[in-house]
Design a protein around this motif. Sequence first.
Motif, PDB file in Angstrom:
ATOM      1  N   UNK A  66       0.560  -1.294  -0.155  1.00 32.10           N
ATOM      2  CA  UNK A  66       0.135  -0.432  -0.190  1.00 32.10           C
ATOM      3  C   UNK A  66       1.198   1.132  -0.434  1.00 32.10           C
ATOM      4  N   UNK A  67       1.863   1.135   0.499  1.00 33.25           N
ATOM      5  CA  UNK A  67       2.589   2.193   0.416  1.00 33.25           C
ATOM      6  C   UNK A  67       3.565   2.661  -0.669  1.00 33.25           C
ATOM      7  N   UNK A  68       3.323   1.366  -1.048  1.00 33.61           N
ATOM      8  CA  UNK A  68       4.329   1.797  -2.695  1.00 33.61           C
ATOM      9  C   UNK A  68       3.716   2.263  -3.442  1.00 33.61           C
ATOM     10  N   UNK A  69       1.840   1.773  -3.557  1.00 34.06           N
ATOM     11  CA  UNK A  69       1.061   2.620  -3.862  1.00 34.06           C
ATOM     12  C   UNK A  69       1.094   3.943  -4.109  1.00 34.06           C
ATOM     13  N   UNK A  70       0.995   4.721  -2.709  1.00 34.17           N
ATOM     14  CA  UNK A  70       1.026   5.674  -2.718  1.00 34.17           C
ATOM     15  C   UNK A  70       2.277   6.384  -2.736  1.00 34.17           C
ATOM     16  N   UNK A  71       3.286   5.576  -2.908  1.00 36.72           N
ATOM     17  CA  UNK A  71       4.416   6.332  -3.552  1.00 36.72           C
ATOM     18  C   UNK A  71       4.349   6.435  -5.065  1.00 36.72           C
ATOM     19  N   UNK A  72       4.047   5.389  -5.794  1.00 45.67           N
ATOM     20  CA  UNK A  72       3.819   5.712  -7.456  1.00 45.67           C
ATOM     21  C   UNK A  72       3.224   7.286  -7.499  1.00 45.67           C
ATOM     22  N   UNK A  73       2.197   6.887  -6.747  1.00 43.33           N
ATOM     23  CA  UNK A  73       1.332   8.779  -7.112  1.00 43.33           C
ATOM     24  C   UNK A  73       1.797   9.561  -6.744  1.00 43.33           C
ATOM     25  N   UNK A  74       2.568   9.791  -5.819  1.00 46.05           N
ATOM     26  CA  UNK A  74       3.493  10.700  -5.524  1.00 46.05           C
ATOM     27  C   UNK A  74       4.393  11.347  -6.359  1.00 46.05           C
ATOM     28  N   UNK A  75       5.215  10.140  -6.532  1.00 51.14           N
ATOM     29  CA  UNK A  75       6.357  10.539  -7.287  1.00 51.14           C
ATOM     30  C   UNK A  75       6.411  11.419  -8.621  1.00 51.14           C
ATOM     31  N   UNK A  76       4.820  10.619  -9.655  1.00 52.71           N
ATOM     32  CA  UNK A  76       4.162  10.730 -10.767  1.00 52.71           C
ATOM     33  C   UNK A  76       3.777  12.052 -10.812  1.00 52.71           C
ATOM     34  N   UNK A  77       3.315  12.209  -9.582  1.00 54.27           N
ATOM     35  CA  UNK A  77       2.792  13.874  -9.328  1.00 54.27           C
ATOM     36  C   UNK A  77       4.187  15.143  -9.640  1.00 54.27           C
ATOM     37  N   UNK A  78       5.245  14.083  -8.806  1.00 50.40           N
ATOM     38  CA  UNK A  78       6.514  15.152  -9.181  1.00 50.40           C
ATOM     39  C   UNK A  78       7.022  15.253 -10.481  1.00 50.40           C
TER      40      UNK A  78
END
Length: 201
Positions: A73-85
Motif C-alpha cells: 500500500x505504501x508503494x502504491x502511494x509512492x507511485x502516485x506522488x512520484x508521478x505527480x513530482x
Amino acid sequence: MDEGLVALVAAGVGLVGALGGAAMGGLAAVRGARMGAETTARATIEQARTQERAQHDHWLRDERKRAAVLMLEAYDGFTITASNVTRMFDLEIEASADVWQAYQASRNEIRRAYFPLRLLGPAQVHQAARELWQLIEDYHEEIQEWADGIMTASDETRARWRAREERQRHTLGRKHSALIDAVGQSLQGDGAVLRPNRDGL
C-alpha cells in the motif's frame, strides 16, 4: 510335627504368599498407573507444545501478511506522488510545495513499512523488499538531482532525466512484482492473492 501345626504353617506360608502376591500386584498396579499418568502427561505437554507452535505460526503468518500489505500500500502511494513530482517537473501540473511534501511523506511511509518486513521475513520476502527499497532510494537520488537542477537545466539535460526516470520506473515495477511474488509464495495456501499494481510505477 502334628497335622495341626503343619496346617498352620501351610496356612501361614499361604497367607504370606497371598500377601506378597497382593503387594506385588498392588505395586504393579501403582507402577502401571504411574506409567500411564506419565504417558498422559507427556502427551498433554506435546499437544500443548504443538498447539502453541500452531498458534505462533498463525500469528507470524498474520503479521507477515499485514506487513506485506502495508508495504504494498505504501508503494502504491509512492507511485502516485512520484508521478505527480515528475509531471510537475515537466510542467504538466502546477508547481506546488504540497506535491513535493506528499512525495517525501510517501517515502517515509515506505520506510516505516519496510522495517517490519525486514524483521519478520521470511528471507525471500525480506530480500525482495530490500531490493525494492534500495531501488526507491536510488530513484529518489535521481529525482533530487532533477529537483536541484531544474531551474538551470538545458533541454538536453531535462530529456536525459526524463529518459533515466522512465527506465527506473520500469525497473521499480519489476521489483514491485517480484515482491508480490515472494509474498504470495510465502503465504501459499492462505487464499490471499496479492495483485501487482498495473498503474503508475
